[in-house]
Each structure stands twice: as structure tokens, then as C-alpha cells.
Motif scaffolding. Structure first.
Motif, PDB file in Angstrom:
ATOM      1  N   LYS A 103       7.912 -58.315 -42.435  1.00 51.34           N
ATOM      2  CA  LYS A 103       6.659 -58.082 -41.709  1.00 51.34           C
ATOM      3  C   LYS A 103       6.493 -56.591 -41.424  1.00 51.34           C
ATOM      4  O   LYS A 103       7.297 -55.993 -40.709  1.00 51.34           O
ATOM      5  CB  LYS A 103       6.709 -58.872 -40.396  1.00 51.34           C
ATOM      6  CG  LYS A 103       5.452 -58.815 -39.594  1.00 51.34           C
ATOM      7  CD  LYS A 103       5.534 -59.774 -38.430  1.00 51.34           C
ATOM      8  CE  LYS A 103       4.228 -59.772 -37.671  1.00 51.34           C
ATOM      9  NZ  LYS A 103       4.236 -60.820 -36.648  1.00 51.34           N
ATOM     10  N   THR A 104       5.459 -56.016 -42.005  1.00 52.32           N
ATOM     11  CA  THR A 104       5.229 -54.562 -41.914  1.00 52.32           C
ATOM     12  C   THR A 104       3.827 -54.323 -41.366  1.00 52.32           C
ATOM     13  O   THR A 104       2.875 -54.990 -41.764  1.00 52.32           O
ATOM     14  CB  THR A 104       5.364 -53.929 -43.328  1.00 52.32           C
ATOM     15  OG1 THR A 104       6.603 -54.346 -43.887  1.00 52.32           O
ATOM     16  CG2 THR A 104       5.309 -52.416 -43.277  1.00 52.32           C
ATOM     17  N   SER A 155      11.027 -57.904 -38.967  1.00 47.42           N
ATOM     18  CA  SER A 155      10.112 -56.778 -38.845  1.00 47.42           C
ATOM     19  C   SER A 155      10.735 -55.553 -39.512  1.00 47.42           C
ATOM     20  O   SER A 155      11.925 -55.294 -39.361  1.00 47.42           O
ATOM     21  CB  SER A 155       9.860 -56.520 -37.364  1.00 47.42           C
ATOM     22  OG  SER A 155       9.222 -55.285 -37.238  1.00 47.42           O
ATOM     23  N   ASP A 157       9.148 -52.367 -39.437  1.00 45.63           N
ATOM     24  CA  ASP A 157       8.589 -51.104 -38.930  1.00 45.63           C
ATOM     25  C   ASP A 157       9.681 -50.231 -38.311  1.00 45.63           C
ATOM     26  O   ASP A 157      10.506 -50.712 -37.528  1.00 45.63           O
ATOM     27  CB  ASP A 157       7.474 -51.379 -37.918  1.00 45.63           C
ATOM     28  CG  ASP A 157       6.191 -51.788 -38.627  1.00 45.63           C
ATOM     29  OD1 ASP A 157       6.012 -51.399 -39.801  1.00 45.63           O
ATOM     30  OD2 ASP A 157       5.376 -52.511 -38.027  1.00 45.63           O
TER      31      ASP A 157
END
Ligand code: ADP
Ligand code: S3P
Ligand code: MG
Length: 173
Positions: A103-104, A155, A157
Motif C-alpha cells: 500500500k503506497t 504500508s 510509505d
């Protein structure tokens, strides 16, 4: 055991998958690379010669074949793979498989894809970073419904490729 990496274009499926497979000492398979090899053409060439519908048909066929193979591997999908036909149902039903959504966030995706549009036919003609960001925002919103059906969500990020690999390994423990 199959680990299946899912996520938007630019989320790092191909880069992370390669490192993860190396760490686990299993085969690395990239669905796009398998499709290219079967067709003996690059992904942009397949899109320009035959169109997206043909690509999606081929993508579903090759996915099905790889999911049926009884061998441990890391399999990185294309960004659209889970979002067409019965692909996500097949992924969820595959024996001994764990799907992982990388998930970006929108800004990170826009930055990465702005410099890597050329070999991604869906976005190559979006000229400004504003146009690209608008496209990704809408497209990601539509696709998230499918991505969220993955077994795990990691994630990415603020993480390097190695840190994403470490985060996946931790989730799998
Ligand atoms: N966690 C990360 N940190 C920094 N750059 C990354 C990261 N993941 C991927 N990248 C870079 O982003 C670009 C797209 O990655 P790629 O693995 O091709 O994504 P995907 O297969 O999901 O489209 C590549 O240039 C890659 O090196
Ligand atoms: O999101 C998509 O529909 C696509 C993503 C690409 O893979 P990456 O996600 O590895 O860029 C590739 O399969 C094709 O260009 C279509
Ligand atoms: Mg890829």
C-alpha cells in the motif's frame, strides 16, 4: 508457499518481490515478465499491437497457469491484475498462497511514476504531474476495493525496498 504481491503501478511489487524471493531462496516470478516472454514482446508492444483487452485476456491466462503450479515462489502481479474478471477470486482460492497488498500513498506513487511512465502504457501520455496525480487518485480509488481483499496489507510509505521486505517478513512470522 506462494507469496503474491499486489498493488498499484509503482508500489514496488517487482523490486520488492525480487529481493524478497532472494532472501527466502525461492523463485521470483513477475507476471508481466512471464507475459512478455510468452508473447515475445514488451508490455507496451503488446498494448500497441493488440490493445488492452487482449493484454487482460493473456494476463488472466498466464496468472491461472502460474497459480496452478505447485512450487514455492514470490509472484509479483501487474497493478491491474486483481481488478479484472475472476482474477482476485482465483488468487484468494489458490492453495498455499498468501497475497500481500503493498500500500503506497498517492504522492509517492505520483513521484515514482512521473519518472517511470514510458513503459507503462496506461499513463505514458499523461504529461504533467498534476494530470498524473489526478489519474492515479481516481484509478487507485477504483482498484482499492480489490487490493483490500489481500490477506496482508503492508504500508510502503517512507520505507526503502529492504525495509518493505523486512516489514513483509515480520508480518509473515
Ligand atoms: N520502497 C521503495 N523505495 C524507493 N523506491 C522504490 C521503492 N519501491 C519501488 N521503488 C522504485 O519505484 C519504481 C517502481 O517500482 P516497481 O518495482 O517497478 O513497481 P511495480 O512493479 O509495483 O510497478 C522503481 O524505480 C523502483 O526502483
Ligand atoms: O496497472 C496496470 O493496469 C498495469 C500495470 C503494469 O504492471 P506494474 O504494476 O508492475 O507497473 C502492467 O501490468 C501493465 O502496464 C498494466
Ligand atoms: Mg512491476
Amino acid at each position: 508457499m506462494k507469496l503474491i504481491l499486489i498493488g498499484y503501478m509503482g508500489s514496488g511489487k517487482s523490486s520488492v518481490g525480487k529481493v524478497l524471493a532472494g532472501q527466502l531462496s525461492v523463485n521470483f516470478l513477475d507476471l508481466d515478465a512471464e507475459i512478455s516472454a510468452e508473447e515475445n514482446k514488451s508490455i507496451p508492444q503488446i498494448f500497441s499491437d493488440h490493445g488492452e483487452v487482449y493484454f487482460r485476456r493473456k494476463e488472466a491466462e498466464v496468472l491461472k497457469k502460474l497459480l496452478e503450479k505447485d512450487e514455492g515462489c514470490v509472484l509479483s502481479l501487474g497493478g491491474g491484475t486483481p481488478c479484472y474478471g475472476k482474477n482476485m477470486e482465483l488468487i484468494k482460492a489458490a492453495p498455499k498462497a498468501t497475497s500481500i497488498y503493498l500500500k503506497t500513498g498517492l504522492l509517492q506513487l505520483t513521484e515514482r511514476l512521473m519518472v517511470e511512465k514510458e513503459h507503462r502504457p496506461l499513463i505514458k501520455d499523461l504529461d504533467s504531474s498534476e494530470a498524473l496525480e489526478d489519474y492515479i487518485r481516481k484509478h487507485l480509488f477504483e482498484r482499492t476495493f480489490f487490493y483490500n481483499q489481500s490477506d496482508l496489507i503492508v504500508s510502503t510509505d517512507g520505507k526503502s525496498v529492504d525495509e518493505v521486505v523486512a516489514a513483509i517478513a515480520e508480518e509473515l512470522d
